[in-house]
Design an enzyme around this catalytic site. Sequence first.
Site, PDB file in Angstrom:
ATOM      1  N   CYS A  15       0.861  -1.185   0.000  1.00 55.96           N
ATOM      2  CA  CYS A  15       0.000   0.000   0.000  1.00 55.96           C
ATOM      3  C   CYS A  15       0.900   1.238   0.000  1.00 55.96           C
ATOM      4  O   CYS A  15       2.049   1.145  -0.408  1.00 55.96           O
ATOM      5  CB  CYS A  15      -0.989  -0.017   1.178  1.00 55.96           C
ATOM      6  SG  CYS A  15      -0.284   0.247   2.807  1.00 55.96           S
ATOM      7  N   ARG A  21      -3.467  -0.618   5.184  1.00 53.85           N
ATOM      8  CA  ARG A  21      -3.982  -1.677   4.317  1.00 53.85           C
ATOM      9  C   ARG A  21      -3.029  -2.852   4.156  1.00 53.85           C
ATOM     10  O   ARG A  21      -3.443  -4.011   4.290  1.00 53.85           O
ATOM     11  CB  ARG A  21      -4.339  -1.113   2.937  1.00 53.85           C
ATOM     12  CG  ARG A  21      -5.507  -0.171   2.966  1.00 53.85           C
ATOM     13  CD  ARG A  21      -5.661   0.579   1.676  1.00 53.85           C
ATOM     14  NE  ARG A  21      -4.594   1.587   1.575  1.00 53.85           N
ATOM     15  CZ  ARG A  21      -4.442   2.414   0.566  1.00 53.85           C
ATOM     16  NH1 ARG A  21      -5.270   2.366  -0.451  1.00 53.85           N
ATOM     17  NH2 ARG A  21      -3.471   3.308   0.562  1.00 53.85           N
ATOM     18  N   ASP A 143      -8.252   3.937   0.994  1.00 54.33           N
ATOM     19  CA  ASP A 143      -7.330   4.185   2.106  1.00 54.33           C
ATOM     20  C   ASP A 143      -8.122   4.663   3.317  1.00 54.33           C
ATOM     21  O   ASP A 143      -8.672   5.760   3.307  1.00 54.33           O
ATOM     22  CB  ASP A 143      -6.303   5.238   1.700  1.00 54.33           C
ATOM     23  CG  ASP A 143      -5.164   5.365   2.692  1.00 54.33           C
ATOM     24  OD1 ASP A 143      -5.277   4.827   3.816  1.00 54.33           O
ATOM     25  OD2 ASP A 143      -4.155   6.001   2.346  1.00 54.33           O
TER      26      ASP A 143
END
Length: 184
Positions: A15, A21, A143
């Site tokens: 990420c 994440r 996100d």
Amino acid sequence: MTASADRPFRILVVCTGNICRSPMGEVVLRERLAEAGLDGAVEVASAGISDEEHGRPIDRRAGAVLAEHGYPVPQHRAHQVAPHELAEYDLALAMTNQHARALRLQAERDDDPRTAEVRLWREFDDTAPDLATAGEYDLDVADPWYGDQEGFYDTLDVIERVSDALVEHLRERLGRSVSAVPSS
């Protein structure tokens, strides 16, 4: 690079800063692989495309959501994908198209034929649009860092759903007929 009898198949989850994440994906996928009996055959790690969070632990909100759902919260330290690191992996799973582009650019700069195959995390999501017809951002995992706690629950939902599909993909790819342990 591919797994062999002397080395497990290696996955890198990627990420932006490696604090939300990708570490969540690493933890959940690792747990799902263990439940399926594939933990010895597949290794999972995570990284970011940016060094802005270098050395930081997993975001406290991500850790709280993982713990609340029974996952271990790792002693994690964020790091950026290093030059030639992709050569150590078989598959790099990017959370967004931007991450995938950055990984492919890194692979070009590395100029190493052993580089990981780069795919999007949600390519394995049955609820996602088809890759061939999806818009540029349709397969991105949002996100959660910019929002409230609810975004982390949404992220975990996507990560869990895709992790299950990834386990099936890896079973087929590795030629394993291990049945999943029923979850309680």
